[in-house]
Design an enzyme around this catalytic site. Structure first.
Site, mmCIF file in Angstrom:
data_model
loop_
_atom_site.group_PDB
_atom_site.id
_atom_site.type_symbol
_atom_site.label_atom_id
_atom_site.label_comp_id
_atom_site.label_asym_id
_atom_site.label_seq_id
_atom_site.Cartn_x
_atom_site.Cartn_y
_atom_site.Cartn_z
ATOM 1 N N SER A 21 0.844 -1.186 0.000
ATOM 2 C CA SER A 21 0.000 0.000 0.000
ATOM 3 C C SER A 21 0.884 1.242 0.000
ATOM 4 C CB SER A 21 -0.946 -0.038 1.212
ATOM 5 O OG SER A 21 -1.946 0.941 1.089
ATOM 6 N N ASN A 22 0.358 2.371 0.387
ATOM 7 C CA ASN A 22 1.149 3.610 0.423
ATOM 8 C C ASN A 22 0.669 4.480 1.586
ATOM 9 O OD1 ASN A 22 -1.043 5.430 -0.554
ATOM 10 N ND2 ASN A 22 -0.902 4.063 -2.319
ATOM 11 N N ARG A 23 1.265 5.652 1.730
ATOM 12 C CA ARG A 23 1.047 6.462 2.934
ATOM 13 C C ARG A 23 -0.181 7.359 2.875
ATOM 14 N NH1 ARG A 23 6.328 9.557 3.387
ATOM 15 N NH2 ARG A 23 5.078 10.724 4.876
#
Ligand code: CTP
Length: 214
Positions: A21-23
């Site tokens: 995923s990402n931030r």
């Protein structure tokens, strides 16, 4: 107006307990949904997994993966006048999802094979019709050049360019600093402001655009 907004990251599963995923926190997309609903627009929010409460008077559709988000956007696109893609869609997913938790055993390294996820904006550009499409560009280098490339490639009416390496801008913070870029070359650099204020400016642009057209 009927608005379709996406927000948050997507999660691409590796096994039952892990994902890529990402931030993205979802704050920008949620601020847009909240501001649009407060102006009386009918808002559908397609949201990846985030820790935010649902905005008032907004229909929230929860999704997990990029493929889920594409399906939800396709389903709800027909009845909307404008689409704002604020989601930080994961670009890669594990090629295979293991049905059981992967065990590390005696291995010291692990090589993962990744596959591209669908580009949502590119996959739906043929369904655009008279709708207004707005995208975001999260960059750490060559902000405007990269944003312009995406504006053209994704056939957008506006791109919100976001230097995520600047303090106070981008992921996981309450504020943002963006440049609005349109295909005719017009660019408007906004100062550092709250995500709600960025949302209001974006909705102002949309209102002017719709008024000009009718
Ligand atoms: N986007 C999308 N589908 C994807 C990735 C991104 O629709 N699989 C949308 C985002 O919601 C955003 C815009 O495309 O509105 C630009 O996203 P960004 O992550 O900045 O760019 P990418 O298309 O991923 O390109 P690059 O990998 O070159 O940064």
């Amino acid at each position: 107006m009927k608005l379709l907004i996406t927000a948050g990251p997507t999660r691409e599963p590796l096994d039952p307990v892990r994902f890529l995923s990402n931030r993205s926190s979802g704050r920008m997309g949620y601020a847009l949904a909240e501001a649009a609903a407060a102006r009386g627009h009918e808002v559908t929010l397609v949201s990846g997994p985030v820790a935010l409460p649902p905005p008032k008077d907004v229909q929230v559709i929860r999704v997990v993966t990029a493929a889920d988000m594409l399906a939800a956007v396709k389903l709800h696109l027909k009845k909307c006048d404008a689409l704002i893609m604020a989601a930080a869609v994961a670009d890669w997913r594990p090629a295979r999802m293991a049905p059981r938790k992967l065990k590390k055993g005696r291995q010291q390294t692990l090589t993962l094979e990744l596959k591209r996820t669908p580009d949502i904006l590119k996959s739906i550009s043929w369904l655009k019709g008279q709708r207004i499409f707005i995208g975001f560009a999260a960059e750490t280098h060559n902000l405007c050049a990269e944003a312009r490339r995406k504006l053209r490639a994704k056939k957008l009416d506006l791109i919100v360019a976001n230097d995520v390496s600047r303090p106070g801008a981008g992921f996981e913070v309450e504020t943002n600093q963006v440049v609005l870029l349109a295909p005719d070359g017009v660019a408007e650099a906004l100062p550092l402001m709250s995500k709600r204020a960025v949302a209001e400016r974006l909705l102002d642009w949309l209102a002017v655009r719709v008024r000009r057209r009718s």
